[in-house]
Scaffold this motif. Structure first.
Motif, short mmCIF file in Angstrom:
data_model
loop_
_atom_site.label_atom_id
_atom_site.label_comp_id
_atom_site.label_asym_id
_atom_site.label_seq_id
_atom_site.Cartn_x
_atom_site.Cartn_y
_atom_site.Cartn_z
N CYS A 150 0.92 -17.71 109.88
CA CYS A 150 0.60 -18.99 110.50
C CYS A 150 -0.36 -19.80 109.63
O CYS A 150 -1.17 -19.24 108.89
CB CYS A 150 -0.01 -18.78 111.89
SG CYS A 150 -1.60 -17.91 111.87
N ASP A 151 -0.26 -21.11 109.73
CA ASP A 151 -1.11 -22.00 108.95
C ASP A 151 -2.06 -22.80 109.82
O ASP A 151 -2.64 -23.78 109.36
CB ASP A 151 -0.24 -22.97 108.12
CG ASP A 151 0.40 -22.30 106.93
OD1 ASP A 151 -0.21 -21.37 106.38
OD2 ASP A 151 1.52 -22.68 106.58
N TYR A 152 -2.21 -22.41 111.07
CA TYR A 152 -3.12 -23.17 111.94
C TYR A 152 -4.49 -22.48 112.03
O TYR A 152 -4.63 -21.30 111.73
CB TYR A 152 -2.51 -23.32 113.34
CG TYR A 152 -2.18 -22.02 114.03
CD1 TYR A 152 -3.15 -21.31 114.74
CD2 TYR A 152 -0.88 -21.51 114.00
CE1 TYR A 152 -2.84 -20.12 115.37
CE2 TYR A 152 -0.57 -20.32 114.64
CZ TYR A 152 -1.55 -19.63 115.32
OH TYR A 152 -1.24 -18.45 115.93
N MET A 153 -5.47 -23.27 112.43
CA MET A 153 -6.83 -22.75 112.57
C MET A 153 -6.93 -21.88 113.83
O MET A 153 -6.22 -22.08 114.81
CB MET A 153 -7.83 -23.90 112.64
CG MET A 153 -7.95 -24.69 111.36
SD MET A 153 -9.25 -25.95 111.44
CE MET A 153 -8.55 -27.09 112.62
N GLN A 154 -7.86 -20.93 113.77
CA GLN A 154 -8.16 -20.10 114.93
C GLN A 154 -9.66 -20.18 115.19
O GLN A 154 -10.45 -20.40 114.27
CB GLN A 154 -7.76 -18.65 114.66
CG GLN A 154 -6.28 -18.46 114.39
CD GLN A 154 -5.93 -17.00 114.17
OE1 GLN A 154 -6.55 -16.10 114.75
NE2 GLN A 154 -4.93 -16.76 113.33
N GLU A 155 -10.02 -20.00 116.43
CA GLU A 155 -11.43 -20.03 116.79
C GLU A 155 -11.81 -18.73 117.49
O GLU A 155 -11.16 -18.32 118.46
CB GLU A 155 -11.76 -21.22 117.69
CG GLU A 155 -13.27 -21.41 117.89
CD GLU A 155 -13.59 -22.74 118.55
OE1 GLU A 155 -13.33 -22.87 119.76
OE2 GLU A 155 -14.09 -23.65 117.85
N TRP A 156 -12.81 -18.07 116.95
CA TRP A 156 -13.27 -16.80 117.49
C TRP A 156 -14.70 -16.98 118.02
O TRP A 156 -15.52 -17.66 117.40
CB TRP A 156 -13.27 -15.71 116.42
CG TRP A 156 -11.96 -15.56 115.70
CD1 TRP A 156 -10.74 -15.97 116.12
CD2 TRP A 156 -11.77 -14.95 114.43
NE1 TRP A 156 -9.78 -15.64 115.20
CE2 TRP A 156 -10.37 -15.02 114.14
CE3 TRP A 156 -12.61 -14.33 113.49
CZ2 TRP A 156 -9.82 -14.51 112.97
CZ3 TRP A 156 -12.06 -13.82 112.33
CH2 TRP A 156 -10.68 -13.91 112.06
N ILE A 157 -15.00 -16.33 119.12
CA ILE A 157 -16.35 -16.32 119.66
C ILE A 157 -16.97 -14.96 119.35
O ILE A 157 -16.50 -13.93 119.84
CB ILE A 157 -16.37 -16.58 121.19
CG1 ILE A 157 -15.64 -17.89 121.51
CG2 ILE A 157 -17.81 -16.63 121.69
CD1 ILE A 157 -16.24 -19.11 120.87
N LEU A 158 -17.98 -14.96 118.51
CA LEU A 158 -18.63 -13.72 118.09
C LEU A 158 -20.15 -13.94 118.04
O LEU A 158 -20.63 -15.07 118.04
CB LEU A 158 -18.14 -13.30 116.70
CG LEU A 158 -16.66 -12.88 116.58
CD1 LEU A 158 -16.28 -12.77 115.12
CD2 LEU A 158 -16.44 -11.54 117.28
N ARG A 159 -20.85 -12.83 117.96
CA ARG A 159 -22.31 -12.92 117.84
C ARG A 159 -22.70 -12.81 116.37
O ARG A 159 -22.32 -11.86 115.68
CB ARG A 159 -22.98 -11.80 118.66
CG ARG A 159 -22.88 -12.03 120.16
CD ARG A 159 -23.42 -10.87 120.97
NE ARG A 159 -24.83 -10.63 120.73
CZ ARG A 159 -25.83 -11.34 121.26
NH1 ARG A 159 -25.55 -12.36 122.06
NH2 ARG A 159 -27.09 -11.04 121.02
#
Length: 207
Positions: A150-159
């Motif tokens: 995939c070429d789309y952005m991803q958003e992760w919630i991390l500390r």
């Protein structure tokens, strides 16, 4: 292009002009010679004169191309400086890593967020700044980036775990960098501290 090479190119037209002058003198001397070898010498000098004229034209074209190349290099330096200025003054933490998550470049905001000077961020694994209890999850998500096309952005919630500071919750936006053949060559990251603000996810993550 090195200064030595440019200097040699600058001197070359003078050297070529001097050569052509010597050829003209030789041609004149040969033309007044009555020896049988004179015809052969004249023919050879004519061929050499023709070759020198062709070389003169080629030299002129080379100088024109060198000048164009110099202009292109100057524009590239200006564009690179603009990119660097934008990169440094983006208010959010922005960084580039290789495919394994090793930091290749990071802006001032990243240094502030991670509590570490910029020069010490380079070549450090991004995982070092993820809270210990979430590093395994981070690495798993990173591995999925390798297997995904995939070429789309991803958003992760991390500390995030800054150097010598308390960890905090952050939104990490990651986008793949691919070469002309579609091979994954790196990753772009934007990191936002969402602990002290009202978090709003990005409206659209697809390119």
């Amino acid at each position: 292009m090195s200064p030595e090479l440019i200097m040699n190119l600058d001197m070359f037209p003078q050297q070529l002009e001097s050569l052509q002058g010597r050829l003209a003198n030789l041609y004149q001397d040969a033309n007044t010679t009555v020896q049988p070898e004179a015809n052969l010498l004249l023919a050879a000098l004519k061929e050499l004169d023709t070759a020198s004229k062709i070389l003169e034209i080629a030299t002129q074209k080379l100088f024109e191309q060198t000048q164009k190349l110099g202009n292109v290099q100057a524009r590239l330096r200006e564009e690179y400086k603009r990119y660097q200025d934008l990169f440094e003054f983006i208010p959010n933490a922005y960084l580039v890593t290789d495919t394994q998550g090793k930091i290749q470049s990071a802006n001032c905001a990243t240094a502030t967020l991670f509590n570490l000077q910029q020069q010490f961020l380079v070549n450090k694994p991004l995982a070092c700044f993820i809270a210990v209890e979430e590093r395994q999850a981070f690495r798993s998500q990173l591995n999925q980036m390798h297997s995904s096309e995939c070429d789309y952005m991803q958003e992760w919630i991390l500390r995030i775990q800054p150097r010598d500071c308390e960890p905090f919750e952050a939104a990490m936006t990651v986008a793949p960098i691919r070469d002309a053949k579609g091979k994954l060559t790196g990753l772009r990251w934007m990191v936002r501290d969402i602990h002290h603000v009202s978090y709003q996810p990005l409206l659209s993550l697809e390119r």
